[in-house]
Scaffold this active site. Structure first.
Site, short mmCIF file in Angstrom:
data_model
loop_
_atom_site.label_atom_id
_atom_site.label_comp_id
_atom_site.label_asym_id
_atom_site.label_seq_id
_atom_site.Cartn_x
_atom_site.Cartn_y
_atom_site.Cartn_z
CG ASP A 234 4.57 8.07 -3.22
OD1 ASP A 234 5.71 7.71 -3.58
OD2 ASP A 234 3.81 7.33 -2.56
CE LYS B 177 -5.92 2.31 -6.10
NZ LYS B 177 -4.76 1.88 -6.90
CG PHE C 287 -1.22 4.59 -9.31
CD1 PHE C 287 -0.93 3.76 -8.24
CD2 PHE C 287 -0.41 5.68 -9.54
CE1 PHE C 287 0.16 4.03 -7.41
CE2 PHE C 287 0.68 5.96 -8.73
CZ PHE C 287 0.96 5.13 -7.66
CB VAL C 288 -5.51 8.27 -7.18
CG1 VAL C 288 -6.68 7.88 -8.05
CG2 VAL C 288 -5.56 7.53 -5.84
CG ASP D 124 -4.30 -1.22 -4.19
OD1 ASP D 124 -5.16 -1.94 -4.75
OD2 ASP D 124 -3.38 -0.67 -4.82
CB THR D 125 -4.86 -5.84 -2.41
OG1 THR D 125 -3.79 -5.73 -1.44
CG2 THR D 125 -4.33 -5.50 -3.79
N GLY D 126 -6.07 -4.51 0.39
CA GLY D 126 -6.40 -4.85 1.76
C GLY D 126 -5.37 -5.74 2.42
CE LYS D 127 -3.36 -10.11 -1.90
NZ LYS D 127 -2.56 -10.58 -3.07
CB THR D 128 -0.87 -3.10 3.09
OG1 THR D 128 -0.18 -3.35 1.87
CG2 THR D 128 0.02 -2.28 4.01
#
Length: 220
Positions: free
Chosen positions: A203, A175, A196-197, A147-151
């Site tokens: 999930d 994304k 959001f998918v 997503d944001t790449g932060k994780t």
């Protein structure tokens, strides 16, 4: 002209581009579990067969790049388990038919960084295996969606403490976000709009993982 059109299908991430205005496919063209209603799902976004074909191509690219190296596939749970499972099966098939071989084992790590449909700043590593076993190993992180790449950035920083020999990342879905990402995965399946998918193990509050395709939902 043909080359220009083809280039629009591949993003800077190397993944297949799903354009922002892509409407998806009508639900009535596909089967989906009866315990979900049309009100829960907007459309079929990426059909299962296309996902499988793309993973097969990713497996070939990974074999070309990493073949003849022992690797550890670090599967990020829970959203990455289906992608990891299918990727492993394709690599196993290539091991039987390719001139190269890719010895591999699979390890698991569970991250929690979402609240409902929003990615949060907090990264929780839940029930992780002993990551000290990654020391000196070639690691391929397998993530269902970036997503944001932060994780992913936080996870890689955590893994670097254990001094692996090499770290690569593959994400099935990446994304496009307005701020962009500092670092893109090395192997990308699809580059998708910032929507959001769900489905294919992704999930919404533990619902929709059992769908075999990715669906945008109205619960945003």
């Amino acid at each position: 002209m043909a080359d220009g059109g083809a280039s629009q299908l591949v993003g800077k991430s190397g993944g297949i581009v799903i354009p922002d205005d892509w409407p998806g496919y009508p639900l009535q063209l596909f089967s989906y579990p009866e315990h979900y209603s049309p009100e829960d799902l907007e459309c079929v976004y990426i059909p299962h067969g296309i996902i499988m074909d793309r993973i097969e191509r990713l497996a070939c690219t990974i074999m070309d790049d990493l073949g003849d190296h022992d690797i550890v596939l670090l599967c990020v749970l829970k959203g990455g388990y289906q992608f990891c499972s299918d990727l492993v099966e394709f690599i196993k098939a290539l091991n039987r038919t390719s001139e190269k071989s890719l010895p591999m084992r699979v390890a698991f790590i569970r991250l929690h960084s979402y609240l409902n449909d929003q990615s949060t700043e907090d990264l929780q590593i839940v029930g992780a295996e002993d990551l000290s076993t990654l020391r000196g190993k070639n690691i391929l992180i397998v993530e269902g969606i970036v997503d944001t790449g932060k994780t992913m950035k936080a996870l890689m920083k955590h893994i670097e403490v254990f001094q692996p020999k090499m770290v690569k990342v593959t994400g099935l879905l990446v994304k496009r976000i307005p701020s962009g990402m500092e670092t893109l995965p090395d192997y990308v399946g699809f580059e998708i709009p910032n929507r959001f998918v769900v489905g294919y193990a992704l999930d919404y509050n533990e619902y929709f993982r059992d769908l075999s395709v990715s669906f945008p939902t109205h619960c945003q």
